[in-house]
Design a protein around this motif. Structure first.
Motif, PDB file in Angstrom:
ATOM      1  N   VAL A  71       0.826  -1.211   0.000  1.00 44.26           N
ATOM      2  CA  VAL A  71       0.000   0.000   0.000  1.00 44.26           C
ATOM      3  C   VAL A  71       0.860   1.262   0.000  1.00 44.26           C
ATOM      4  O   VAL A  71       0.495   2.265  -0.610  1.00 44.26           O
ATOM      5  N   HIS A  72       2.012   1.200   0.643  1.00 43.22           N
ATOM      6  CA  HIS A  72       2.919   2.353   0.646  1.00 43.22           C
ATOM      7  C   HIS A  72       3.554   2.534  -0.730  1.00 43.22           C
ATOM      8  O   HIS A  72       3.764   3.664  -1.187  1.00 43.22           O
ATOM      9  N   ASP A  73       3.844   1.435  -1.410  1.00 45.97           N
ATOM     10  CA  ASP A  73       4.367   1.510  -2.769  1.00 45.97           C
ATOM     11  C   ASP A  73       3.321   2.116  -3.706  1.00 45.97           C
ATOM     12  O   ASP A  73       3.638   2.985  -4.519  1.00 45.97           O
ATOM     13  N   SER A  74       2.085   1.687  -3.574  1.00 46.24           N
ATOM     14  CA  SER A  74       1.007   2.226  -4.414  1.00 46.24           C
ATOM     15  C   SER A  74       0.806   3.716  -4.155  1.00 46.24           C
ATOM     16  O   SER A  74       0.645   4.501  -5.100  1.00 46.24           O
ATOM     17  N   LEU A  75       0.823   4.112  -2.899  1.00 54.73           N
ATOM     18  CA  LEU A  75       0.707   5.530  -2.564  1.00 54.73           C
ATOM     19  C   LEU A  75       1.867   6.300  -3.193  1.00 54.73           C
ATOM     20  O   LEU A  75       1.673   7.390  -3.734  1.00 54.73           O
ATOM     21  N   GLY A  76       3.051   5.725  -3.158  1.00 56.56           N
ATOM     22  CA  GLY A  76       4.207   6.355  -3.796  1.00 56.56           C
ATOM     23  C   GLY A  76       3.985   6.584  -5.281  1.00 56.56           C
ATOM     24  O   GLY A  76       4.356   7.628  -5.824  1.00 56.56           O
ATOM     25  N   ASP A  77       3.358   5.618  -5.957  1.00 58.13           N
ATOM     26  CA  ASP A  77       3.066   5.770  -7.388  1.00 58.13           C
ATOM     27  C   ASP A  77       2.192   7.000  -7.637  1.00 58.13           C
ATOM     28  O   ASP A  77       2.455   7.793  -8.544  1.00 58.13           O
ATOM     29  N   ALA A  78       1.138   7.150  -6.845  1.00 59.91           N
ATOM     30  CA  ALA A  78       0.225   8.282  -7.036  1.00 59.91           C
ATOM     31  C   ALA A  78       0.891   9.600  -6.654  1.00 59.91           C
ATOM     32  O   ALA A  78       0.693  10.625  -7.325  1.00 59.91           O
ATOM     33  N   LEU A  79       1.678   9.597  -5.590  1.00 58.78           N
ATOM     34  CA  LEU A  79       2.383  10.811  -5.188  1.00 58.78           C
ATOM     35  C   LEU A  79       3.386  11.239  -6.265  1.00 58.78           C
ATOM     36  O   LEU A  79       3.482  12.416  -6.609  1.00 58.78           O
ATOM     37  N   GLU A  80       4.101  10.268  -6.821  1.00 59.27           N
ATOM     38  CA  GLU A  80       5.051  10.575  -7.897  1.00 59.27           C
ATOM     39  C   GLU A  80       4.310  11.139  -9.107  1.00 59.27           C
ATOM     40  O   GLU A  80       4.738  12.136  -9.696  1.00 59.27           O
ATOM     41  N   ALA A  81       3.199  10.517  -9.481  1.00 62.41           N
ATOM     42  CA  ALA A  81       2.422  10.982 -10.633  1.00 62.41           C
ATOM     43  C   ALA A  81       1.903  12.401 -10.425  1.00 62.41           C
ATOM     44  O   ALA A  81       1.749  13.158 -11.388  1.00 62.41           O
ATOM     45  N   SER A  82       1.660  12.768  -9.167  1.00 62.69           N
ATOM     46  CA  SER A  82       1.148  14.111  -8.887  1.00 62.69           C
ATOM     47  C   SER A  82       2.271  15.122  -8.636  1.00 62.69           C
ATOM     48  O   SER A  82       1.998  16.265  -8.291  1.00 62.69           O
ATOM     49  N   GLY A  83       3.517  14.689  -8.789  1.00 55.05           N
ATOM     50  CA  GLY A  83       4.647  15.601  -8.639  1.00 55.05           C
ATOM     51  C   GLY A  83       5.109  15.827  -7.217  1.00 55.05           C
ATOM     52  O   GLY A  83       5.973  16.663  -6.972  1.00 55.05           O
ATOM     53  N   GLN A  84       4.559  15.081  -6.276  1.00 57.29           N
ATOM     54  CA  GLN A  84       4.942  15.223  -4.866  1.00 57.29           C
ATOM     55  C   GLN A  84       6.107  14.265  -4.574  1.00 57.29           C
ATOM     56  O   GLN A  84       5.949  13.247  -3.914  1.00 57.29           O
ATOM     57  N   LEU A  85       7.275  14.620  -5.111  1.00 58.41           N
ATOM     58  CA  LEU A  85       8.402  13.684  -5.115  1.00 58.41           C
ATOM     59  C   LEU A  85       8.946  13.360  -3.728  1.00 58.41           C
ATOM     60  O   LEU A  85       9.305  12.199  -3.469  1.00 58.41           O
ATOM     61  N   GLU A  86       9.035  14.340  -2.846  1.00 68.06           N
ATOM     62  CA  GLU A  86       9.562  14.056  -1.510  1.00 68.06           C
ATOM     63  C   GLU A  86       8.652  13.063  -0.773  1.00 68.06           C
ATOM     64  O   GLU A  86       9.130  12.126  -0.134  1.00 68.06           O
ATOM     65  N   GLU A  87       7.341  13.284  -0.895  1.00 67.43           N
ATOM     66  CA  GLU A  87       6.388  12.385  -0.255  1.00 67.43           C
ATOM     67  C   GLU A  87       6.413  11.011  -0.911  1.00 67.43           C
ATOM     68  O   GLU A  87       6.292   9.993  -0.232  1.00 67.43           O
ATOM     69  N   ALA A  88       6.583  10.978  -2.237  1.00 68.27           N
ATOM     70  CA  ALA A  88       6.675   9.700  -2.947  1.00 68.27           C
ATOM     71  C   ALA A  88       7.899   8.931  -2.468  1.00 68.27           C
ATOM     72  O   ALA A  88       7.826   7.717  -2.212  1.00 68.27           O
ATOM     73  N   PHE A  89       9.027   9.639  -2.330  1.00 69.70           N
ATOM     74  CA  PHE A  89      10.254   8.995  -1.851  1.00 69.70           C
ATOM     75  C   PHE A  89      10.036   8.400  -0.459  1.00 69.70           C
ATOM     76  O   PHE A  89      10.430   7.255  -0.194  1.00 69.70           O
ATOM     77  N   ALA A  90       9.390   9.158   0.409  1.00 73.96           N
ATOM     78  CA  ALA A  90       9.129   8.659   1.766  1.00 73.96           C
ATOM     79  C   ALA A  90       8.234   7.427   1.731  1.00 73.96           C
ATOM     80  O   ALA A  90       8.464   6.459   2.466  1.00 73.96           O
ATOM     81  N   SER A  91       7.249   7.434   0.867  1.00 78.09           N
ATOM     82  CA  SER A  91       6.327   6.306   0.773  1.00 78.09           C
ATOM     83  C   SER A  91       7.030   5.065   0.214  1.00 78.09           C
ATOM     84  O   SER A  91       6.869   3.956   0.726  1.00 78.09           O
TER      85      SER A  91
END
Length: 133
Positions: A71-91
């Motif tokens: 679920v954290h990997d999936s959240l990272g995918d959506a965060l990356e797609a939305s340009g929220q790279l720091e949050e994607a990296f954390a996820s």
């Protein structure tokens, strides 16, 4: 529910929450939406470029199943797609950490995702804006 023509799950996050709250009330104990179903709804929204809905499903899943690396990997995918790279990296990093802890078969993928986003963050940081004239 499932659309019989497309075989896709349909419904909003509010629909999911209401359905499982109703089931919980009816049975007298907490019935949690299945991780895989919520994830599927999230990816369906992501494919349709509905980032707010995708993020909602994935954030809900991460709070419902905090020890699941997937679920954290999936959240990272959506965060990356939305340009929220720091949050994607954390996820993605959280997914890798949990994956290592549970010997998840996808841990290498989780780590690769974190590494990819780390490079994007570093590249973005090293780009200097054009000087104003």
């Amino acid at each position: 529910s499932v659309d019989p023509e497309t075989e896709q799950l349909v419904g909003s996050l509010d629909d999911v929450k209401k359905r499982y709250a109703d089931l919980s009330e009816r049975f007298g104990f907490t019935v949690t939406p299945p991780e895989a179903s919520v994830n599927r709804l999230g990816y369906q929204a992501l494919v349709r470029k509905n980032l707010p809905a995708a993020l909602g499903f994935f954030r809900f899943n991460a709070s419902t199943y905090p020890e699941s690396p997937n679920v954290h990997d999936s959240l990272g995918d959506a965060l990356e797609a939305s340009g929220q790279l720091e949050e994607a990296f954390a996820s993605f990093s959280r997914a890798a950490e949990l994956g290592e802890k549970s010997a998840d078969a996808n841990t290498k993928i989780f780590k690769a995702n974190a590494d990819r986003v780390r490079v994007k963050i570093a590249t973005r940081a090293s780009e200097t804006p054009a000087r104003r004239q």
